[in-house]
Design a protein around this motif. Structure first.
Motif, PDB file in Angstrom:
ATOM      1  N   ALA A 136       0.808  -1.220  -0.004  1.00 58.24           N
ATOM      2  CA  ALA A 136      -0.017  -0.010   0.147  1.00 58.24           C
ATOM      3  C   ALA A 136       0.791   1.259  -0.061  1.00 58.24           C
ATOM      4  CB  ALA A 136      -0.884   0.008   1.145  1.00 58.24           C
ATOM      5  N   ALA A 137       0.248   2.171  -0.701  1.00 59.22           N
ATOM      6  CA  ALA A 137       1.272   3.693  -0.856  1.00 59.22           C
ATOM      7  C   ALA A 137       0.188   4.663  -0.527  1.00 59.22           C
ATOM      8  CB  ALA A 137       1.814   3.605  -1.991  1.00 59.22           C
ATOM      9  N   GLY A 138      -0.856   4.501   0.136  1.00 56.36           N
ATOM     10  CA  GLY A 138      -1.625   5.576   0.334  1.00 56.36           C
ATOM     11  C   GLY A 138      -3.182   5.073  -0.322  1.00 56.36           C
ATOM     12  N   ALA A 139      -4.255   6.107  -0.303  1.00 57.39           N
ATOM     13  CA  ALA A 139      -5.448   5.596  -0.869  1.00 57.39           C
ATOM     14  C   ALA A 139      -5.364   5.362  -2.337  1.00 57.39           C
ATOM     15  CB  ALA A 139      -6.453   6.868  -0.421  1.00 57.39           C
ATOM     16  N   ALA A 140      -5.865   4.381  -3.012  1.00 59.54           N
ATOM     17  CA  ALA A 140      -5.884   4.046  -4.041  1.00 59.54           C
ATOM     18  C   ALA A 140      -6.968   3.097  -4.584  1.00 59.54           C
ATOM     19  CB  ALA A 140      -4.415   3.381  -4.503  1.00 59.54           C
ATOM     20  N   SER A 141      -7.482   2.886  -5.971  1.00 61.18           N
ATOM     21  CA  SER A 141      -8.577   2.099  -6.483  1.00 61.18           C
ATOM     22  C   SER A 141      -8.194   1.546  -7.334  1.00 61.18           C
ATOM     23  CB  SER A 141      -9.699   2.737  -6.878  1.00 61.18           C
ATOM     24  OG  SER A 141     -10.303   3.539  -5.491  1.00 61.18           O
ATOM     25  N   LEU A 142      -8.318   0.247  -7.645  1.00 60.16           N
ATOM     26  CA  LEU A 142      -8.001  -0.504  -8.888  1.00 60.16           C
ATOM     27  C   LEU A 142      -9.037  -1.490  -9.326  1.00 60.16           C
ATOM     28  CD1 LEU A 142      -4.675  -2.720  -9.334  1.00 60.16           C
ATOM     29  CD2 LEU A 142      -6.866  -4.081  -9.013  1.00 60.16           C
ATOM     30  N   PHE A 143      -9.297  -1.810 -10.595  1.00 62.74           N
ATOM     31  CA  PHE A 143     -10.260  -2.957 -10.705  1.00 62.74           C
ATOM     32  C   PHE A 143      -9.412  -3.897 -11.634  1.00 62.74           C
ATOM     33  CE2 PHE A 143     -10.297  -0.024 -14.450  1.00 62.74           C
ATOM     34  CZ  PHE A 143     -10.540  -0.894 -15.818  1.00 62.74           C
ATOM     35  N   ALA A 144     -10.190  -5.163 -11.749  1.00 62.05           N
ATOM     36  CA  ALA A 144      -9.623  -6.351 -12.540  1.00 62.05           C
ATOM     37  C   ALA A 144     -10.565  -6.713 -13.647  1.00 62.05           C
ATOM     38  CB  ALA A 144      -9.133  -7.517 -11.764  1.00 62.05           C
ATOM     39  N   GLU A 145     -10.045  -7.213 -14.620  1.00 63.91           N
ATOM     40  CA  GLU A 145     -10.952  -7.515 -15.593  1.00 63.91           C
ATOM     41  C   GLU A 145     -10.513  -9.068 -16.018  1.00 63.91           C
ATOM     42  OE1 GLU A 145     -12.463  -3.520 -18.138  1.00 63.91           O
ATOM     43  OE2 GLU A 145     -11.140  -5.150 -18.999  1.00 63.91           O
ATOM     44  N   ALA A 146     -11.474  -9.922 -16.570  1.00 65.65           N
ATOM     45  CA  ALA A 146     -10.859 -10.982 -17.150  1.00 65.65           C
ATOM     46  C   ALA A 146     -11.806 -11.233 -18.461  1.00 65.65           C
ATOM     47  CB  ALA A 146     -11.357 -12.495 -16.186  1.00 65.65           C
ATOM     48  N   ASP A 147     -10.978 -11.204 -19.525  1.00 69.32           N
ATOM     49  CA  ASP A 147     -11.758 -10.908 -21.021  1.00 69.32           C
ATOM     50  C   ASP A 147     -12.355  -9.804 -21.255  1.00 69.32           C
ATOM     51  OD1 ASP A 147     -10.049 -13.353 -21.788  1.00 69.32           O
ATOM     52  OD2 ASP A 147     -11.504 -14.679 -20.926  1.00 69.32           O
TER      53      ASP A 147
END
Length: 564
Positions: free
Chosen positions: A503-514
């Motif tokens: 972690a490097a502070g506040a963040a958002s990520l999404f993951a896709e499959a195909d």
């Protein structure tokens, strides 16, 4: 059906530009194992001494006891008698590589096997040219198993008459490459290849003829490179008078690492040849295979990693990288003595094996009966059904669930903007994947290597390993708007995607499959290393995973694909 499927094993293998094609004109990427120490035993894999590179480089030419098949045979003769030794080898060959081995390779998802042969086991070392029919029968049996289980076989001249490498791996009488120095050994090599071509010209299961393994490996013999090229030209011409069907594989000097010596079409009549290189460890990134890809483009021929190995994550990373450039891979080796060499199939040495070690290092010889008991136990232990199997390497090699992948092992192709996207225009500590403009950093919880001149001069232990092994300690820092993609294969049932990150502070990520979102990650203000489940990857032959940061910064360490 993916390019590695053994359902593509059908018909004679042909080259079409930089691609290998099967008999139905479908592309196929060779993926498999080398049957090391089956017909050409090497001491470091069978309970013998390690390869003595230093001695070979320094000009120490004498073969060591038990360091190769030839001296292993002498040890067995001395311990057990010549009659026992004569009967030993047909049993060794058939037990070390039997139908269950070939069947297992197919069941694990492979499509090829490299068969390293020692010339003296097929062509008797005596005046004239008399062939060992039992060895040919044994090889016929193996090719039959390969046909039954759809495994292409590459015939690899690992030990040519007189030796071609200058090391124990060529089964020579010493560490001198006599094949290039003696007219008789030169001709005997050609005769043997003509015999292989004569017997197997109609066997499509034979994928290719690999003319020499690791020729002129030691730098002191580099002056023989012109002779190596002349041999390739003459050998191909003589094979083509008999067999115009089979592909031919050529390897370069310096342990098959060098490819700069190839500068023309070596098979002008059929143009059905490709180049083999070997790779053990090092930094698994595009620049590592640059010379091979460049030579492939220059000559318009395929490349094949005919031998290689490393850690499970290295295998996963390198084999997938190679595949992106239409390069097949073959790992070394399928079977070895436990503790001697990393293999998926290992066998136990007899409990009294130390008596053998003591003898070949100058100690007292056990009695004949005791010696025969020990070697009989070896013959039983090497059978597939008596081996210890390690399935984990297959999951990594085939990029299957229940494996892990470093975050820095993102897809290389089709390239920036599609496989990955970053906006970091500077270098990184290890110069890893610089052209990608991705921010690659040393793991925050590890001490980074000191690359300063002072560290080099004074021998600081943290100076980076020049072989590139330190890549395991790298992480990928993604910022808002940046993304990477990965490929996971053979998802027979849905699997869980897990991320390890700093972690490097506040963040958002999404993951896709195909192209479909399977999960998200929201990081608040915490720091440190974390592991989190992201979501389920649906069943698929091959899924493309995309990780994209929509806000803040996240340092990714590893992807875990876990079956539940």
């Amino acid at each position: 059906m993916d390019l590695f499927s053994n359902q593509r094993v059908k018909g004679f293998l042909k080259t079409k530009g930089r691609i290998l094609m099967n008999g139905d004109n479908e592309e196929i990427l060779l993926r498999g194992w080398g049957a090391g120490s089956w017909n050409n035993p090497e001491g470091f894999m069978i309970g013998g001494p390690p390869i003595n590179f230093a001695a070979a480089k320094s000009g120490h030419y004498i073969a060591a006891p038990m360091d190769r098949g030839r001296t292993m045979n002498q040890t067995i003769i001395e311990m057990c008698g010549p009659e026992y030794a004569e009967k030993f080898w047909p049993r060794w060959f058939r037990n070390h590589l039997g139908e269950r081995d070939i069947q297992a390779m197919a069941e694990y998802g492979y499509n090829s096997v490299r068969l390293p042969v020692s010339a003296r086991t097929f062509l008797y070392e005596e005046p004239g040219f008399r062939f060992n029919e039992d060895s040919f029968q044994m090889l016929d049996e193996i090719l039959g198993y390969c046909e039954k289980h759809k495994i292409y076989a590459v015939l690899d001249m690992h030990g040519a008459p007189g030796g071609q490498s200058g090391l124990s791996c060529d089964d020579g009488i010493d560490n001198i490459p006599h094949m290039f120095l003696d007219e008789e050994n030169w001709e005997r090599t050609l005769i043997l290849w003509e015999e292989f071509a004569r017997r197997y010209k109609d066997r499509w299961i034979v994928a290719a003829y690999e003319l020499l393994n690791e020729p002129i490996s030691v730098p002191r013999w580099d002056h023989l490179i012109p002779e190596l090229l002349r041999f390739y030209e003459e050998c191909i011409a003589r094979i083509r008078k008999i067999d115009k069907q089979h592909a031919i594989v050529l390897g370069g000097n310096r342990f098959n690492w060098a490819v700069d010596l190839f500068n023309k079409n070596f098979d002008p009549e059929c143009s059905n040849w490709f180049i083999a290189f070997h790779r053990y460890g090092g930094s698994p990134e595009p620049k590592t295979i640059h010379q091979y890809v460049s030579k492939s483009i220059e000559l318009n021929v395929p490349m094949w990693m005919g031998e290689g190995g490393g850690s499970p994550e290295w295998i996963s990373t390198f084999s997938e990288l190679a595949a992106e450039y239409h390069i097949g891979t073959n790992l070394w080796a399928w079977k070895a003595a436990m503790g001697d060499f990393p293999s998926p199939c290992t066998y136990k040495l007899p409990k009294d094996w130390q008596l053998v070690r003591d003898y070949y290092t100058g100690g007292t010889k056990p009695g004949y009966e005791k010696s025969r008991q020990i070697w009989d136990e070896v013959l039983e232990n090497i059978k597939f059904e008596n081996c210890i199997l390690d399935d984990s390497v297959h999951r990594f090699y085939n990029r299957k669930p229940s494996s892990t992948l470093p975050a820095v092992s993102y897809n290389a192709l089709p390239g920036r903007g599609k496989s990955f996207y970053g906006q970091y225009h500077y270098s990184n500590l290890l110069d890893f994947r610089l052209a990608d403009e991705m921010k690659i950093i040393y793991d925050p919880d590890q001490q980074a290597p000191d690359k300063s001149p002072q560290a080099v001069v004074f021998g600081d232990k943290h100076v980076m390993d020049p072989a590139g092994q330190d890549w395991h300690n790298l992480s990928l820092e993604l910022r808002q708007g940046e993304f990477v993609t990965y490929t996971i294969r053979n998802v027979n049932e849905s699997c869980q995607l897990i991320l390890e990150y700093f972690a490097a502070g506040a963040a958002s990520l999404f993951a896709e499959a195909d192209g479909k979102i399977v999960g998200t990650l929201t990081v608040t203000t915490e720091t440190g290393k974390h592991t989190v489940e992201i979501g389920q990857i649906p069943a698929s032959e091959a899924a493309s995973i995309k990780l994209a940061v929509t806000d803040g910064t996240i340092v990714l360490k590893r992807l875990v694909f876990e079956n539940r």
